[in-house]
Design a protein around this motif. Structure first.
Motif, PDB file in Angstrom:
ATOM      1  N   ASN A  62       0.839  -1.196   0.000  1.00 26.96           N
ATOM      2  CA  ASN A  62       0.000   0.000   0.000  1.00 26.96           C
ATOM      3  C   ASN A  62       0.872   1.243   0.000  1.00 26.96           C
ATOM      4  O   ASN A  62       1.999   1.212   0.491  1.00 26.96           O
ATOM      5  CB  ASN A  62      -0.875   0.046   1.270  1.00 26.96           C
ATOM      6  N   ASP A  63       0.338   2.315  -0.511  1.00 29.48           N
ATOM      7  CA  ASP A  63       0.984   3.605  -0.364  1.00 29.48           C
ATOM      8  C   ASP A  63       0.351   4.286   0.836  1.00 29.48           C
ATOM      9  O   ASP A  63      -0.873   4.293   0.975  1.00 29.48           O
ATOM     10  CB  ASP A  63       0.811   4.452  -1.620  1.00 29.48           C
ATOM     11  N   VAL A  64       1.201   4.812   1.712  1.00 26.30           N
ATOM     12  CA  VAL A  64       0.734   5.470   2.931  1.00 26.30           C
ATOM     13  C   VAL A  64       1.410   6.833   3.036  1.00 26.30           C
ATOM     14  O   VAL A  64       2.405   7.105   2.370  1.00 26.30           O
ATOM     15  CB  VAL A  64       1.030   4.623   4.186  1.00 26.30           C
ATOM     16  N   ILE A  65       0.883   7.665   3.899  1.00 30.20           N
ATOM     17  CA  ILE A  65       1.470   8.975   4.168  1.00 30.20           C
ATOM     18  C   ILE A  65       2.166   8.888   5.518  1.00 30.20           C
ATOM     19  O   ILE A  65       1.558   8.502   6.521  1.00 30.20           O
ATOM     20  CB  ILE A  65       0.388  10.079   4.196  1.00 30.20           C
ATOM     21  N   ASN A  66       3.460   9.240   5.565  1.00 34.09           N
ATOM     22  CA  ASN A  66       4.190   9.183   6.828  1.00 34.09           C
ATOM     23  C   ASN A  66       3.883  10.406   7.683  1.00 34.09           C
ATOM     24  O   ASN A  66       3.109  11.280   7.287  1.00 34.09           O
ATOM     25  CB  ASN A  66       5.696   9.011   6.594  1.00 34.09           C
ATOM     26  N   ASN A  67       4.503  10.471   8.876  1.00 32.84           N
ATOM     27  CA  ASN A  67       4.233  11.562   9.808  1.00 32.84           C
ATOM     28  C   ASN A  67       4.605  12.934   9.264  1.00 32.84           C
ATOM     29  O   ASN A  67       4.106  13.945   9.740  1.00 32.84           O
ATOM     30  CB  ASN A  67       4.986  11.328  11.124  1.00 32.84           C
ATOM     31  N   LYS A  68       5.488  12.973   8.288  1.00 33.23           N
ATOM     32  CA  LYS A  68       5.904  14.250   7.710  1.00 33.23           C
ATOM     33  C   LYS A  68       5.067  14.626   6.487  1.00 33.23           C
ATOM     34  O   LYS A  68       5.339  15.612   5.820  1.00 33.23           O
ATOM     35  CB  LYS A  68       7.383  14.192   7.328  1.00 33.23           C
ATOM     36  N   ASN A  70       4.768  12.769   3.709  1.00 33.06           N
ATOM     37  CA  ASN A  70       5.337  12.231   2.465  1.00 33.06           C
ATOM     38  C   ASN A  70       4.765  10.854   2.161  1.00 33.06           C
ATOM     39  O   ASN A  70       4.516  10.065   3.073  1.00 33.06           O
ATOM     40  CB  ASN A  70       6.864  12.134   2.583  1.00 33.06           C
ATOM     41  N   ALA A  71       4.594  10.558   0.878  1.00 34.19           N
ATOM     42  CA  ALA A  71       4.101   9.248   0.465  1.00 34.19           C
ATOM     43  C   ALA A  71       5.218   8.216   0.577  1.00 34.19           C
ATOM     44  O   ALA A  71       6.364   8.478   0.213  1.00 34.19           O
ATOM     45  CB  ALA A  71       3.595   9.302  -0.973  1.00 34.19           C
ATOM     46  N   GLU A  72       4.882   7.057   1.127  1.00 30.53           N
ATOM     47  CA  GLU A  72       5.824   5.943   1.238  1.00 30.53           C
ATOM     48  C   GLU A  72       5.103   4.646   0.883  1.00 30.53           C
ATOM     49  O   GLU A  72       3.878   4.584   0.878  1.00 30.53           O
ATOM     50  CB  GLU A  72       6.394   5.847   2.652  1.00 30.53           C
ATOM     51  N   GLY A 100       7.716  -3.545   5.945  1.00 29.63           N
ATOM     52  CA  GLY A 100       8.720  -2.526   5.697  1.00 29.63           C
ATOM     53  C   GLY A 100       8.084  -1.321   5.051  1.00 29.63           C
ATOM     54  O   GLY A 100       7.195  -1.454   4.208  1.00 29.63           O
ATOM     55  N   GLN A 101       8.536  -0.149   5.454  1.00 26.69           N
ATOM     56  CA  GLN A 101       8.004   1.094   4.899  1.00 26.69           C
ATOM     57  C   GLN A 101       9.168   1.938   4.429  1.00 26.69           C
ATOM     58  O   GLN A 101      10.159   2.098   5.140  1.00 26.69           O
ATOM     59  CB  GLN A 101       7.194   1.828   5.973  1.00 26.69           C
ATOM     60  N   ASP A 102       9.066   2.481   3.208  1.00 26.21           N
ATOM     61  CA  ASP A 102      10.158   3.263   2.658  1.00 26.21           C
ATOM     62  C   ASP A 102       9.629   4.158   1.544  1.00 26.21           C
ATOM     63  O   ASP A 102       8.703   3.783   0.828  1.00 26.21           O
ATOM     64  CB  ASP A 102      11.238   2.326   2.107  1.00 26.21           C
ATOM     65  N   GLY A 103      10.246   5.326   1.414  1.00 24.79           N
ATOM     66  CA  GLY A 103       9.856   6.262   0.358  1.00 24.79           C
ATOM     67  C   GLY A 103      10.481   5.922  -0.979  1.00 24.79           C
ATOM     68  O   GLY A 103      10.065   6.437  -2.009  1.00 24.79           O
TER      69      GLY A 103
END
Length: 196
Positions: A62-68, A70-72, A100-103
Motif C-alpha cells: 500500500n501507499d501510505v502517508i508518513n508523519n511528515k 510524504n508518500a511511502e 517494511g516502509q520506505d519512500g
C-alpha cells in the motif's frame, strides 16, 4: 523428521541468545539486528549441515502517508523458509511475517529482512534477554508519549495499521498503541498475540 529435529535442537542450543547490538536513535531502544541473527543462525545451520531455501511472498502493498506528510510504500511479506537436512533429506518449513516502509525502493527488502529475522527468532526460540511485557512505566502508572491517547486532528485524518496498512478506528489505534507500541488493526493484533 527425527534427524532434522535433532539438528535443530543443537542449533537452538547454539543460538539461544543474541545480544541487542542495534540502537534506534529516534525511538531510543536497542534491538537485535538482522545481521547478528542471520550470522549466528547461518553459522550454526552450516555447522550442522542444514541448508535453507527462502521463498518470499508479498501479502500486501500500500501507499501510505508518513508523519511528515510524504508518500511511502508499506509492504508486508510472508517468508517460508525450508530447512533441509543435507544428510537425511528431511525438511521442515518455518514461516515469518515482516513489514517494511520506505519512500524509495527498499520497502520489500526491509519487509523480507524482518520476516526472515523473526521467523528464525520465533522458530528457534532465540532470546534477546528482555521481556517486552516488563514495562516499568506502565507498572508504575507513569505515562509516556506512546501511552497517551491519540487525538484526531481533523475528521479527514486517515488512521492506518502500521503492519498491513488497512484503516483502523481511533479507539482500535489507541488500544493498540498502549498494548503493542504501534497502530495495529484487529487482525494484526491477533497475529502479534499469536507470536508472543
Amino acid at each position: 523428521m527425527q534427524q532434522i529435529a535433532g539438528k535443530l535442537v543443537k542449533v537452538m542450543e547454539e543460538c539461544s541468545n543474541i545480544r541487542k547490538n542495534g540502537i534506534n536513535d529516534f525511538h531510543h531502544y536497542k534491538y537485535a539486528t538482522s545481521a547478528d541473527v542471520l550470522e549466528k543462525v547461518n553459522a550454526s545451520l552450516v555447522r550442522h549441515k542444514v541448508a535453507t531455501i527462502v521463498a518470499p511472498e508479498i501479502t500486501s502493498s500500500n501507499d501510505v502517508i508518513n508523519n511528515k506528510g510524504n508518500a511511502e510504500h508499506l509492504v508486508t511479506v510472508k517468508v517460508n523458509i525450508t530447512l533441509v537436512d543435507t544428510e537425511s533429506g528431511e525438511s521442515i518449513v518455518v514461516t515469518g511475517f515482516g513489514s517494511g516502509q520506505d519512500g524509495g525502493d527498499k520497502a520489500v527488502m526491509k519487509a523480507q529482512t524482518a520476516a526472515i529475522k523473526y521467523a528464525y527468532m520465533l522458530s528457534l526460540a532465540i532470546s534477546t534477554n528482555d521481556d517486552p511485557e516488563a514495562d516499568s512505566r506502565t507498572d508504575e502508572n507513569v505515562s509516556s508519549p506512546l501511552e497517551q491517547p491519540l487525538k484526531r486532528e481533523n475528521a479527514n485524518d486517515t488512521l492506518l495499521c502500521s503492519d498491513c496498512g488497512v484503516k483502523v478506528s481511533i479507539g482500535v489505534k489507541n488500544v493498540s498503541i498502549k498494548k503493542y507500541g504501534k497502530s495495529l488493526c484487529m487482525k494484526c493484533q491477533k497475529k502479534s498475540q499469536a507470536i508472543a
